[in-house]
Design an enzyme around this catalytic site. Structure first.
Site, mmCIF file in Angstrom:
data_model
loop_
_atom_site.group_PDB
_atom_site.id
_atom_site.type_symbol
_atom_site.label_atom_id
_atom_site.label_comp_id
_atom_site.label_asym_id
_atom_site.label_seq_id
_atom_site.Cartn_x
_atom_site.Cartn_y
_atom_site.Cartn_z
ATOM 1 N N HIS A 75 -9.405 -0.202 8.421
ATOM 2 C CA HIS A 75 -10.033 -1.131 7.446
ATOM 3 C C HIS A 75 -9.906 -2.364 7.585
ATOM 4 O O HIS A 75 -10.667 -3.230 7.008
ATOM 5 C CB HIS A 75 -9.977 -0.326 6.079
ATOM 6 N N GLY A 76 -8.624 -2.709 7.733
ATOM 7 C CA GLY A 76 -8.545 -3.930 7.986
ATOM 8 C C GLY A 76 -6.697 -4.380 7.610
ATOM 9 O O GLY A 76 -6.247 -3.216 7.062
#
Length: 388
Positions: free
Chosen positions: A321-322
């Site tokens: 997701h990051g």
């Protein structure tokens, strides 16, 4: 043009897919026309950003060469080193795209949907290694699978062998009527979820939390539950659109959600939430890790192996997701929940602490619901931006 982001997108979709519907209702094939429609939508989606267009073209060529090259190689040999290299090379564009913002370099390779297209490429290489894909795939068919426009930006993530079966299958007019019914039903469900319920939660609750709540604790608590429901209805609505249009095009794209808020435990939740993504990580990360550890005999305790697999799985999902702190914490949180539940489940099998009956089922659903909502609160990063 953002997929499913405006009513204009649906008007154009209705116009372009009208010939598909007419052909289907007359029992005629529409594969060639659907390829044409996919090209038009790719042009509409990416035409406003030339950098993303070039990145998509480069990425597609890269993946096609890797997949076809590995299929050709697999017929002759089966080296683990070559397999790992092929997987790493397939992941490189995604890794560069994800890491560019944190390395303070221009993101030249990222584009809308790169993660989901990468998942398709990696799974084809892995299934080729497993002997599930044995023959060379026609390049048009391969491109159609990778670039299938209804699912290009955020899934659901399809599997090639399932997709190929649908595309190869002749659909009689009576059966296509069922496809059309399911497709339209999903599209209307998507409108209900995304543009009515999701919009209402965001517009009338989340945006106005300052007027509704009277303390910091109450503010964050309301946000946690409101955001959880908003995230579900927004994402489930998007998935319903993608599934609905896929059905109209004769492809039974798999479901992505199955009433996740009535899950009785955290394992059950991940069998209901964003199912195609969680199943992808389960099949291509968790199961392979467990098999590899068993094969190497580095750890003999099965519970430790499975818990290690869960930690790896959810840390990767968080990092995917990051690299922001909320995503990493989200991955750690769900890894912890899975390890705790897995350990509890093993003990409960022997000692029967938690019997299976209606009361315990309801209590389990309530507990799981609150744990899930707290996880989404972490995922949102609201506690960082607004302060706890």
């Amino acid at each position: 043009m953002t997929p499913y982001g405006s009513f204009l997108f649906f008007i154009i979709t209705a116009i372009l897919l009208a010939p598909t519907v007419i052909l289907g209702l007359n029992g005629k094939q529409f594969r060639t026309y659907n390829l044409f429609v996919t090209l038009i939508f790719l042009a509409l989606i990416f035409s406003s950003n030339l950098r993303e267009t070039y990145a998509l073209i480069f990425f597609t060529i890269w993946q096609v060469l890797l997949i076809k090259g590995y299929i050709a190689y697999r017929k002759k040999a089966n080296s683990g080193v070559v397999f790992c290299l092929a997987v790493i090379l397939s992941l490189i564009p995604l890794l560069i795209s994800k890491l560019s913002p944190y390395l303070f370099i221009q993101n030249l390779w990222g584009f809308l949907g790169i993660s989901y297209l990468t998942f398709k490429g990696v799974q084809m290489i892995m299934e080729t290694r497993d002997g599930l894909i044995k023959n060379q795939i026609p390049i048009v068919r391969l491109l159609y699978f990778i670039l299938f426009f209804p699912t290009i930006s955020s899934g659901p993530i399809d599997r090639y062998r399932r997709f190929e079966k649908d595309v190869n299958e002749d659909i009689p007019c009576e059966r296509y009527k069922l496809f059309l019914y399911e497709g339209i039903n999903n599209i209307f469900l998507g409108f209900l979820y995304k543009f009515i319920i999701g919009y209402s939660i965001n517009h009338y609750i989340i945006v106005k939390l300052g007027l509704i709540t009277h303390s910091a604790f109450q503010h964050h608590l309301f946000y946690m539950y409101a955001y959880s429901f908003y995230l579900f209805f927004d994402f489930a609505g998007y998935s319903a659109f993608a599934i609905g249009i896929s059905y109209i095009m004769g492809v039974k794209t798999p479901e992505n959600f199955n009433k996740p808020f009535i899950s009785r435990n955290i394992k059950d939740f991940w069998n209901r939430w964003h199912m195609t993504l969680s199943f992808w990580f389960r099949d291509y990360v968790f199961m392979r890790f467990v098999y590899w550890i068993h094969k190497k005999k580095w750890i003999k305790n099965r519970q430790i192996i499975s818990n290690s697999g869960y930690i790896l799985l959810f840390l990767l999902m968080g990092f995917w997701h990051g690299l922001e702190i909320q995503y990493i914490l989200y991955g750690i949180y769900h890894a912890l929940l899975m390890v705790v539940y897995n350990s509890f489940e093993q003990v409960n099998k022997r000692r029967k602490w938690w019997p299976q009956n209606k009361f315990t089922h309801i209590v389990s659903v309530v507990i799981t619901f609150h744990l899930i909502c707290f996880g989404f609160y972490i995922f949102s990063g609201y506690f960082i931006h607004k302060g706890v």
